[in-house]
Scaffold this motif. Structure first.
Motif, PDB file in Angstrom:
ATOM      1  N   PRO A 128      45.816  37.238  28.313  1.00  0.00           N
ATOM      2  CA  PRO A 128      45.984  37.190  27.043  1.00  0.00           C
ATOM      3  C   PRO A 128      45.125  37.784  25.901  1.00  0.00           C
ATOM      4  O   PRO A 128      45.745  38.237  24.766  1.00  0.00           O
ATOM      5  N   TYR A 129      43.899  37.701  26.280  1.00  0.00           N
ATOM      6  CA  TYR A 129      43.036  38.355  25.113  1.00  0.00           C
ATOM      7  C   TYR A 129      43.389  39.784  25.272  1.00  0.00           C
ATOM      8  O   TYR A 129      42.990  40.395  24.200  1.00  0.00           O
ATOM      9  N   ILE A 130      43.905  40.605  25.997  1.00  0.00           N
ATOM     10  CA  ILE A 130      44.277  41.897  26.368  1.00  0.00           C
ATOM     11  C   ILE A 130      45.690  42.125  25.761  1.00  0.00           C
ATOM     12  O   ILE A 130      45.877  42.928  24.781  1.00  0.00           O
ATOM     13  N   ALA A 131      46.585  41.509  26.034  1.00  0.00           N
ATOM     14  CA  ALA A 131      48.007  41.473  25.667  1.00  0.00           C
ATOM     15  C   ALA A 131      48.118  41.107  24.184  1.00  0.00           C
ATOM     16  O   ALA A 131      49.147  41.512  23.629  1.00  0.00           O
ATOM     17  N   PHE A 132      47.574  40.000  23.915  1.00  0.00           N
ATOM     18  CA  PHE A 132      47.972  39.224  22.696  1.00  0.00           C
ATOM     19  C   PHE A 132      47.119  39.323  21.437  1.00  0.00           C
ATOM     20  O   PHE A 132      47.215  39.386  20.378  1.00  0.00           O
ATOM     21  N   TYR A 133      45.680  39.360  21.704  1.00  0.00           N
ATOM     22  CA  TYR A 133      44.871  39.180  21.012  1.00  0.00           C
ATOM     23  C   TYR A 133      43.449  39.988  20.845  1.00  0.00           C
ATOM     24  O   TYR A 133      42.513  39.863  20.650  1.00  0.00           O
ATOM     25  N   VAL A 136      41.851  40.266  17.663  1.00  0.00           N
ATOM     26  CA  VAL A 136      41.524  38.840  16.825  1.00  0.00           C
ATOM     27  C   VAL A 136      40.266  38.441  17.440  1.00  0.00           C
ATOM     28  O   VAL A 136      39.673  38.723  18.404  1.00  0.00           O
ATOM     29  N   PRO A 137      39.363  37.999  16.432  1.00  0.00           N
ATOM     30  CA  PRO A 137      38.085  37.497  16.743  1.00  0.00           C
ATOM     31  C   PRO A 137      38.168  36.524  17.920  1.00  0.00           C
ATOM     32  O   PRO A 137      39.070  35.581  18.225  1.00  0.00           O
ATOM     33  N   ARG A 138      37.225  36.628  18.785  1.00  0.00           N
ATOM     34  CA  ARG A 138      37.316  35.821  19.759  1.00  0.00           C
ATOM     35  C   ARG A 138      37.433  34.317  19.813  1.00  0.00           C
ATOM     36  O   ARG A 138      38.233  33.551  20.412  1.00  0.00           O
ATOM     37  N   CYS A 207      49.749  39.617  17.758  1.00  0.00           N
ATOM     38  CA  CYS A 207      49.299  38.382  16.820  1.00  0.00           C
ATOM     39  C   CYS A 207      48.775  38.727  15.414  1.00  0.00           C
ATOM     40  O   CYS A 207      47.506  38.455  15.194  1.00  0.00           O
ATOM     41  N   VAL A 208      49.717  39.685  14.797  1.00  0.00           N
ATOM     42  CA  VAL A 208      49.123  40.073  13.732  1.00  0.00           C
ATOM     43  C   VAL A 208      48.765  39.155  12.405  1.00  0.00           C
ATOM     44  O   VAL A 208      47.707  39.331  11.494  1.00  0.00           O
TER      45      VAL A 208
END
Length: 265
Positions: A128-133, A136-138, A207-208
């Motif tokens: 999800p950190y690659i696909a969505f975020y 976005v700050p971790r 996740c803009v």
């Protein structure tokens, strides 16, 4: 002043919009960002739309915004209440009679992801950190993931989208050019085919609202201002359509349209 009704996507909560909400309120607008019902497999798309309408109450000047899966719910709100504008953000644009479960195959999504993944090596990732975020700050992404829940229900996912046509409400689409869930070229084609629109593009992940909240808020405010200007110039014929107005859903035989062919960004 507008009332922005912010509808989250699958597995999410109203918190998703909190940074955009802060920006909109700072600009003098009202915001409603409800948690749609979760953890109940009997609830339908209509139940989600009713929950949004209940959260809105007697507020007016509505600009309804649907993120991702929220694009199935947002138009249903616009035929229940007078709405000035619809904005879809990385949205799953539905067709009449098409269920969310069917959307993936009927749009050619899987093949589009395969082709994009062959080019960039990251689209469609299970991480999800690659696909969505990825932008976005971790810490913020971790908080977002901690709020995940069972939404939508299996009943909602299997329900054919109940409108006969796209509502007669000015519509905009915001496309995220770094979206690794919905490939940008795939969405450009889908939005043009189903809505007849050229999207407004922003350099952001799926996740803009978490990665580019200020810019997204500006796009939403511009959509509200543009429609009010159009309505003032055109007079009564540009009035928002309420539930029960025959023009709100359009004839069953008509193609899926926005009701305003020239409403682009």
């Amino acid at each position: 002043m507008s009332t922005f009704v912010l509808i989250h996507g699958a597995g999410d909560v109203g918190w998703y919009w909190h940074l955009v909400e802060k920006e909109l309120r700072a600009r003098g607008h009202c915001v409603v960002a409800p948690d749609l019902p979760g953890d109940d497999d009997s609830l339908t798309l209509d139940d989600y739309a009713d929950a949004v309408v209940e959260a809105v109450g007697d507020r007016h000047g509505l600009v309804v915004v649907g993120q991702s899966f929220g694009a199935f719910t947002a138009p249903l709100v616009s035929v229940r209440r007078p709405v000035e504008a619809l904005v879809l953000v990385a949205g799953m644009v539905p067709e009449p009679g098409e269920s969310p479960d069917q959307w993936w195959s009927s749009t050619g999504y899987t093949e589009a992801v395969r082709r994009q993944a062959a080019r960039d090596g990251v689209t469609g990732s299970d991480d999800p950190y690659i696909a969505f975020y990825h932008d976005v700050p971790r810490e913020l992404a971790q908080e977002a993931l901690s709020k995940g829940r069972a939404h939508p229900s299996s009943a909602a996912s299997a329900q054919p989208w109940p409108l006969n046509a796209w509502p007669a409400v000015p519509t905009r689409f915001v496309l995220c050019t770094e979206d690794r869930l919905f490939p940008p070229d795939f969405l450009r084609r889908l939005v043009l085919k189903r809505l007849g629109l050229v999207p407004h593009e922003i350099a952001a992940s799926h996740c803009v609202a978490l990665s580019r909240p200020v810019e997204l808020a500006g796009i939403l405010v511009d959509a509200a201002k543009s429609q009010r200007h159009r309505a003032g110039a055109a007079g009564a014929d540009s009035r928002p359509r309420a539930a029960g107005d025959p023009a709100a859903a359009g004839p069953a035989s008509s193609p899926l349209t926005t009701g305003q062919a020239d409403e682009t960004t």
